[in-house]
Design a protein around this motif. Sequence first.
Motif, PDB file in Angstrom:
ATOM      1  N   MET A  13      -9.033 -32.455  40.844  1.00 22.41           N
ATOM      2  CA  MET A  13      -8.588 -31.091  40.569  1.00 22.41           C
ATOM      3  C   MET A  13      -9.728 -30.098  40.742  1.00 22.41           C
ATOM      4  O   MET A  13      -9.525 -28.969  41.217  1.00 22.41           O
ATOM      5  N   ARG A  14     -10.929 -30.510  40.390  1.00 28.73           N
ATOM      6  CA  ARG A  14     -12.108 -29.645  40.569  1.00 28.73           C
ATOM      7  C   ARG A  14     -12.339 -29.359  42.058  1.00 28.73           C
ATOM      8  O   ARG A  14     -12.675 -28.232  42.439  1.00 28.73           O
ATOM      9  N   GLU A  15     -12.150 -30.374  42.899  1.00 25.95           N
ATOM     10  CA  GLU A  15     -12.297 -30.172  44.347  1.00 25.95           C
ATOM     11  C   GLU A  15     -11.264 -29.182  44.861  1.00 25.95           C
ATOM     12  O   GLU A  15     -11.573 -28.289  45.661  1.00 25.95           O
ATOM     13  N   ALA A  16     -10.016 -29.345  44.412  1.00 28.03           N
ATOM     14  CA  ALA A  16      -8.964 -28.410  44.811  1.00 28.03           C
ATOM     15  C   ALA A  16      -9.261 -27.011  44.301  1.00 28.03           C
ATOM     16  O   ALA A  16      -9.089 -26.014  45.018  1.00 28.03           O
ATOM     17  N   GLY A  17      -9.714 -26.938  43.060  1.00 29.21           N
ATOM     18  CA  GLY A  17     -10.012 -25.642  42.457  1.00 29.21           C
ATOM     19  C   GLY A  17     -11.133 -24.909  43.167  1.00 29.21           C
ATOM     20  O   GLY A  17     -11.114 -23.675  43.281  1.00 29.21           O
ATOM     21  N   VAL A  20      -9.684 -23.239  46.178  1.00 30.94           N
ATOM     22  CA  VAL A  20      -8.935 -22.049  45.762  1.00 30.94           C
ATOM     23  C   VAL A  20      -9.896 -20.896  45.463  1.00 30.94           C
ATOM     24  O   VAL A  20      -9.678 -19.754  45.887  1.00 30.94           O
ATOM     25  N   ALA A  21     -10.971 -21.202  44.753  1.00 32.60           N
ATOM     26  CA  ALA A  21     -11.960 -20.167  44.439  1.00 32.60           C
ATOM     27  C   ALA A  21     -12.620 -19.628  45.702  1.00 32.60           C
ATOM     28  O   ALA A  21     -12.876 -18.420  45.818  1.00 32.60           O
ATOM     29  N   GLU A  22     -12.904 -20.509  46.652  1.00 33.37           N
ATOM     30  CA  GLU A  22     -13.488 -20.068  47.922  1.00 33.37           C
ATOM     31  C   GLU A  22     -12.529 -19.148  48.673  1.00 33.37           C
ATOM     32  O   GLU A  22     -12.949 -18.166  49.289  1.00 33.37           O
ATOM     33  N   CYS A  23     -11.244 -19.465  48.616  1.00 31.39           N
ATOM     34  CA  CYS A  23     -10.248 -18.628  49.273  1.00 31.39           C
ATOM     35  C   CYS A  23     -10.200 -17.248  48.631  1.00 31.39           C
ATOM     36  O   CYS A  23     -10.182 -16.221  49.328  1.00 31.39           O
ATOM     37  N   HIS A  24     -10.213 -17.210  47.300  1.00 29.26           N
ATOM     38  CA  HIS A  24     -10.222 -15.909  46.621  1.00 29.26           C
ATOM     39  C   HIS A  24     -11.475 -15.116  46.980  1.00 29.26           C
ATOM     40  O   HIS A  24     -11.415 -13.888  47.171  1.00 29.26           O
ATOM     41  N   ALA A  25     -12.609 -15.787  47.067  1.00 32.12           N
ATOM     42  CA  ALA A  25     -13.846 -15.094  47.440  1.00 32.12           C
ATOM     43  C   ALA A  25     -13.738 -14.506  48.842  1.00 32.12           C
ATOM     44  O   ALA A  25     -14.179 -13.377  49.103  1.00 32.12           O
ATOM     45  N   LEU A 235      -7.903 -24.878  33.832  1.00 30.89           N
ATOM     46  CA  LEU A 235      -8.940 -25.415  32.954  1.00 30.89           C
ATOM     47  C   LEU A 235      -8.766 -26.907  32.733  1.00 30.89           C
ATOM     48  O   LEU A 235      -7.649 -27.425  32.767  1.00 30.89           O
ATOM     49  N   ALA A 236      -9.879 -27.572  32.454  1.00 30.90           N
ATOM     50  CA  ALA A 236      -9.866 -28.927  31.910  1.00 30.90           C
ATOM     51  C   ALA A 236     -10.602 -28.894  30.578  1.00 30.90           C
ATOM     52  O   ALA A 236     -11.666 -28.265  30.458  1.00 30.90           O
ATOM     53  N   ILE A 237     -10.042 -29.558  29.584  1.00 29.44           N
ATOM     54  CA  ILE A 237     -10.651 -29.576  28.258  1.00 29.44           C
ATOM     55  C   ILE A 237     -11.613 -30.761  28.159  1.00 29.44           C
ATOM     56  O   ILE A 237     -11.233 -31.911  28.383  1.00 29.44           O
ATOM     57  N   THR A 238     -12.854 -30.460  27.821  1.00 26.40           N
ATOM     58  CA  THR A 238     -13.894 -31.485  27.667  1.00 26.40           C
ATOM     59  C   THR A 238     -14.489 -31.407  26.270  1.00 26.40           C
ATOM     60  O   THR A 238     -14.244 -30.447  25.524  1.00 26.40           O
ATOM     61  N   GLU A 239     -15.291 -32.427  25.932  1.00 26.10           N
ATOM     62  CA  GLU A 239     -15.944 -32.411  24.621  1.00 26.10           C
ATOM     63  C   GLU A 239     -16.948 -31.276  24.495  1.00 26.10           C
ATOM     64  O   GLU A 239     -17.344 -30.894  23.373  1.00 26.10           O
ATOM     65  N   ASN A 240     -17.324 -30.703  25.622  1.00 23.04           N
ATOM     66  CA  ASN A 240     -18.285 -29.565  25.622  1.00 23.04           C
ATOM     67  C   ASN A 240     -17.596 -28.214  25.752  1.00 23.04           C
ATOM     68  O   ASN A 240     -18.261 -27.208  25.957  1.00 23.04           O
ATOM     69  N   GLY A 241     -16.260 -28.211  25.636  1.00 25.07           N
ATOM     70  CA  GLY A 241     -15.526 -26.958  25.752  1.00 25.07           C
ATOM     71  C   GLY A 241     -14.683 -26.935  27.015  1.00 25.07           C
ATOM     72  O   GLY A 241     -14.608 -27.910  27.764  1.00 25.07           O
ATOM     73  N   PRO A 242     -14.036 -25.808  27.297  1.00 25.13           N
ATOM     74  CA  PRO A 242     -13.184 -25.706  28.477  1.00 25.13           C
ATOM     75  C   PRO A 242     -14.020 -25.606  29.750  1.00 25.13           C
ATOM     76  O   PRO A 242     -14.984 -24.831  29.817  1.00 25.13           O
ATOM     77  N   GLU A 243     -13.647 -26.384  30.756  1.00 26.83           N
ATOM     78  CA  GLU A 243     -14.268 -26.279  32.069  1.00 26.83           C
ATOM     79  C   GLU A 243     -13.311 -25.537  32.986  1.00 26.83           C
ATOM     80  O   GLU A 243     -12.162 -25.958  33.153  1.00 26.83           O
ATOM     81  N   ILE A 244     -13.754 -24.446  33.575  1.00 28.60           N
ATOM     82  CA  ILE A 244     -12.931 -23.713  34.533  1.00 28.60           C
ATOM     83  C   ILE A 244     -13.026 -24.446  35.869  1.00 28.60           C
ATOM     84  O   ILE A 244     -14.106 -24.583  36.437  1.00 28.60           O
ATOM     85  N   LEU A 245     -11.893 -24.922  36.367  1.00 25.97           N
ATOM     86  CA  LEU A 245     -11.876 -25.697  37.608  1.00 25.97           C
ATOM     87  C   LEU A 245     -11.755 -24.833  38.844  1.00 25.97           C
ATOM     88  O   LEU A 245     -12.069 -25.296  39.948  1.00 25.97           O
ATOM     89  N   THR A 246     -11.304 -23.605  38.680  1.00 24.05           N
ATOM     90  CA  THR A 246     -11.052 -22.730  39.821  1.00 24.05           C
ATOM     91  C   THR A 246     -12.176 -21.694  39.976  1.00 24.05           C
ATOM     92  O   THR A 246     -11.931 -20.487  40.067  1.00 24.05           O
ATOM     93  N   VAL A 247     -13.409 -22.172  39.988  1.00 24.03           N
ATOM     94  CA  VAL A 247     -14.571 -21.328  40.235  1.00 24.03           C
ATOM     95  C   VAL A 247     -15.470 -21.999  41.264  1.00 24.03           C
ATOM     96  O   VAL A 247     -15.396 -23.204  41.493  1.00 24.03           O
ATOM     97  N   LEU A 248     -16.353 -21.207  41.862  1.00 20.57           N
ATOM     98  CA  LEU A 248     -17.309 -21.739  42.814  1.00 20.57           C
ATOM     99  C   LEU A 248     -18.431 -22.461  42.078  1.00 20.57           C
ATOM    100  O   LEU A 248     -18.786 -22.118  40.957  1.00 20.57           O
TER     101      LEU A 248
END
Length: 248
Positions: A13-17, A20-25, A235-248
């Motif tokens: 999902m991070r790869e896909a995200g 998506v982020a690159e496309c928005h950029a 987002l993905a929920i991790t023990e360190n908080g939310p990870e935004i998957l749709t960013v560069l």
Amino acid sequence: MIVLKSRHEIGIMREAGKVVAECHAALKDFVREGVSTLEIDQFVENFLTRHHMIPAQKGYKGYPFAACTSVNDVVCHGFPSEYRLQSGDIITIDMVAQYKGLHADSAWSYAVGDISETAQKLMEVTERALMIGIEEAVIDHHISDIGHAIQQYVEAQGFSVVRDFIGHGIGRKMHESPEVLHFGPPHKGPRIKKGMTFTIEPMVNTGTYECRVDEDGWTARTADGGLSIQYEHTLAITENGPEILTVL
């Protein structure tokens, strides 16, 4: 049922995200006065397929396009068309990439030329509302804590939060459990757990939060003709908080 994702699934999902982020950029330079929303849709489809992604919105429940292009009073699910953007317009572009059977979803908004002070404030408040919601997406919080924080902030800024369209779980399917409301009381609904993946995507209006849907069965507009803007991350929920998957 809420499906928790493995580290491997989140990695896909991070790869896909990222795509998506690159496309928005890339859209930051492409979205300008004179460009049609159909041309934007084609840009998105070409970008995703060139990066080995499936444009997952195309064909979803009969939706015929790779992107949603929502201009001015359109809240969400705007049909791409021959309409050419004009200076003063604001547009939200929503896309979903599928990669190796998993999805990533993000909507982002763009100003065309010189926009009004109200439109500029609407964009700033909505993007900030998204980040405020993300800050609440931590283990053991309730899902409703996200929407409560968003609503409190948005209404304090003089705007309204759309009720009819909400965030959602995402993974093997584009839409999964849980539902993620952007309004309502805190401390309700399921608790947030490690491995959950979902979107937060507040839609914020200058006037009433009420919407109406066009005859095409998809395009949702503000009931009073006011402006609307949306920002969305997966987002993905991790023990360190939310990870935004749709960013560069």
